[in-house]
Design a protein around this motif. Sequence first.
Motif, PDB file in Angstrom:
ATOM      1  N   ILE A  56       0.899  -1.182   0.045  1.00 24.59           N
ATOM      2  CA  ILE A  56       0.007  -0.145   0.020  1.00 24.59           C
ATOM      3  C   ILE A  56       0.866   1.207   0.063  1.00 24.59           C
ATOM      4  O   ILE A  56       0.344   2.179  -0.815  1.00 24.59           O
ATOM      5  CB  ILE A  56      -1.052   0.144   1.285  1.00 24.59           C
ATOM      6  N   SER A  57       1.948   1.289   0.783  1.00 24.84           N
ATOM      7  CA  SER A  57       2.903   2.356   0.971  1.00 24.84           C
ATOM      8  C   SER A  57       3.544   2.739  -0.323  1.00 24.84           C
ATOM      9  O   SER A  57       3.513   3.866  -0.759  1.00 24.84           O
ATOM     10  CB  SER A  57       3.729   2.428   2.051  1.00 24.84           C
ATOM     11  N   GLN A  58       3.971   1.636  -1.087  1.00 26.27           N
ATOM     12  CA  GLN A  58       4.535   1.958  -2.265  1.00 26.27           C
ATOM     13  C   GLN A  58       3.512   2.435  -3.626  1.00 26.27           C
ATOM     14  O   GLN A  58       3.826   3.256  -4.494  1.00 26.27           O
ATOM     15  CB  GLN A  58       5.180   0.717  -2.886  1.00 26.27           C
ATOM     16  N   LEU A  59       2.221   1.799  -3.466  1.00 24.15           N
ATOM     17  CA  LEU A  59       1.468   2.335  -4.461  1.00 24.15           C
ATOM     18  C   LEU A  59       1.101   3.752  -4.251  1.00 24.15           C
ATOM     19  O   LEU A  59       0.661   4.624  -5.226  1.00 24.15           O
ATOM     20  CB  LEU A  59       0.129   1.262  -4.240  1.00 24.15           C
ATOM     21  N   ASP A  95      -8.195   4.027  -2.780  1.00 27.62           N
ATOM     22  CA  ASP A  95      -7.420   3.428  -1.698  1.00 27.62           C
ATOM     23  C   ASP A  95      -8.130   2.224  -1.489  1.00 27.62           C
ATOM     24  O   ASP A  95      -7.175   1.139  -1.128  1.00 27.62           O
ATOM     25  CB  ASP A  95      -7.818   4.470  -0.706  1.00 27.62           C
ATOM     26  N   GLU A  96      -9.252   1.916  -1.638  1.00 24.18           N
ATOM     27  CA  GLU A  96      -9.935   0.772  -1.333  1.00 24.18           C
ATOM     28  C   GLU A  96      -9.257  -0.478  -2.308  1.00 24.18           C
ATOM     29  O   GLU A  96      -9.068  -1.504  -1.884  1.00 24.18           O
ATOM     30  CB  GLU A  96     -11.512   0.603  -1.648  1.00 24.18           C
ATOM     31  N   GLU A  97      -9.041  -0.092  -3.447  1.00 27.22           N
ATOM     32  CA  GLU A  97      -8.499  -0.948  -4.827  1.00 27.22           C
ATOM     33  C   GLU A  97      -6.930  -1.224  -4.209  1.00 27.22           C
ATOM     34  O   GLU A  97      -6.531  -2.690  -4.492  1.00 27.22           O
ATOM     35  CB  GLU A  97      -8.708  -0.500  -6.036  1.00 27.22           C
ATOM     36  N   MET A  98      -6.210  -0.340  -3.778  1.00 25.44           N
ATOM     37  CA  MET A  98      -4.906  -0.773  -3.171  1.00 25.44           C
ATOM     38  C   MET A  98      -4.931  -1.575  -2.021  1.00 25.44           C
ATOM     39  O   MET A  98      -4.015  -2.462  -1.969  1.00 25.44           O
ATOM     40  CB  MET A  98      -4.317   0.562  -2.739  1.00 25.44           C
TER      41      MET A  98
END
Length: 208
Positions: A166-169, A194-197
């Motif tokens: 998540i942090s990298q996305l 955010d939900e997709e990540m």
Amino acid sequence: MKKFAIILGLFISSTSVAMAQQGDVEAGKQKSQVCAACHGPNGVSPTDMYPNLAGQHPKYIYKQLMDFKTASETGGEQGRNNAIMMGQVANLSEQDMKDLAAYFAAQDPAKGDTPEDLIAKGSDLFRRGNPETNIPSCAGCHGPRGNGMGLAAFPDISGQHPAYVISQLENFRSGKRANDPNGMMRGVAEKMTDEEMKLLAEYLHGLY
């Protein structure tokens, strides 16, 4: 015969160059001790904010280390800007990086799990992307099991910590991380919610 000798000589030369570019696993093991606090002694990070390196493609690890070093030499204007890693690689030679890459690549990769209720949706996003918002399939570059493509330096993202993914996305989406070839990941992440990540990250944790 002369033509054959030339071809053979070229083959031997290219093989020698390839061998010279390879890292030494045992040397990498010794050099990896300083990495253990964040990435674990065998490349499986005990903290979800840091990536698992075990089983990762050596070409990818080497590229990231080189990008961190470029950032350390340019004040973060080029390469991959990360304060911790820029300090860690500042004194590493190219051979050090190759040895570290070889060591971590030789370790058994981490295996996680995905919540049952997220598998179907996560699999669909990973394999199809989101046609409505032009998010491409992750499997196109990272393979059907998330194992990546070593020659292309596309990373193995299977079994990775969800928090790190998540942090990298998010970093790609914001442009904070900009060392992806041709802006490929930035182009993908900027279309993701955010939900997709979160869904993708949870799915990848149990994929291997």
